[in-house]
Motif scaffolding. Structure first.
Motif, PDB file in Angstrom:
ATOM      1  N   TYR A  99       0.840  -1.202   0.000  1.00  7.22           N
ATOM      2  CA  TYR A  99       0.000   0.000   0.000  1.00  7.22           C
ATOM      3  C   TYR A  99       0.873   1.249   0.000  1.00  7.22           C
ATOM      4  N   GLN A 100       1.908   1.251   0.834  1.00  7.48           N
ATOM      5  CA  GLN A 100       2.782   2.427   0.880  1.00  7.48           C
ATOM      6  C   GLN A 100       3.446   2.677  -0.470  1.00  7.48           C
ATOM      7  N   ASP A 101       3.879   1.633  -1.137  1.00  6.10           N
ATOM      8  CA  ASP A 101       4.495   1.794  -2.455  1.00  6.10           C
ATOM      9  C   ASP A 101       3.500   2.350  -3.467  1.00  6.10           C
ATOM     10  N   ARG A 102       2.280   1.801  -3.460  1.00  5.45           N
ATOM     11  CA  ARG A 102       1.253   2.287  -4.400  1.00  5.45           C
ATOM     12  C   ARG A 102       0.834   3.718  -4.061  1.00  5.45           C
ATOM     13  N   ALA A 103       0.767   4.038  -2.776  1.00  2.00           N
ATOM     14  CA  ALA A 103       0.388   5.395  -2.352  1.00  2.00           C
ATOM     15  C   ALA A 103       1.457   6.410  -2.761  1.00  2.00           C
TER      16      ALA A 103
END
Length: 160
Positions: A99-103
């Motif tokens: 999620y952090q990478d996509r965000a």
């Protein structure tokens, strides 16, 4: 033939304003002055409205993109839970990192004026996903261990 002034000659030139700026009442200029002032005021109001509309449109588009991003993350979270397998240890950390990478990738496309708002929304959503992922991992891991223990006890009972 004209001569190009030297730097010394330019330094000697006075840069003070020779005519003071004086505000003149539109009434003193008559009907034309009042009309010109009204036209300028109207232009300024229209410019302000146009800037607000542009800002509102940009905010709308950014919010729309965030909502779509959030919907995609919900779908991905559900798919990740379904494909976690029998023993989903590490699921929470894995999903949070993803999620952090996509965000971060999504955040690159956010206009500067919207960054603080969207950053807060993404951070809050990460906290929500972290809690949900930990709960899922805990319950699924517990169920796996209970089933494994039950199977082992059944196997032990059949040996007696």
């Amino acid at each position: 033939m004209a001569k190009i002034p030297t730097s010394e000659a330019l330094d000697e030139v006075s840069t003070t304003n020779v005519r003071p700026v004086v505000a003149i009442s539109p009434a003193a200029l008559g009907a034309q002055g009042a009309a010109a002032q009204k036209l300028a005021d109207t232009g300024q109001q229209l410019g302000g409205q146009l800037m607000r509309q542009q800002k509102d449109a940009e905010e709308y588009e950014t919010t729309k993109k965030f909502v779509q991003f959030d919907i995609d993350q919900d779908r991905l979270f559900d798919e990740s839970k379904q494909s976690a397998g029998e023993n989903p240890e590490g699921f929470a950390n894995s999903f949070q990192q993803g999620y952090q990478d996509r965000a971060k990738e999504f955040f690159k496309g956010v206009p500067d004026a919207q960054k603080s708002k969207i950053d807060l929304m993404l951070t809050r959503r990460l906290g929500q996903y972290a809690g949900q992922a930990r709960n899922f991992e805990t319950h699924a891991t517990d169920a796996y261990h209970v089933n494994d223990l039950s199977k082992n006890l059944t196997d032990l009972g059949s040996l007696s």
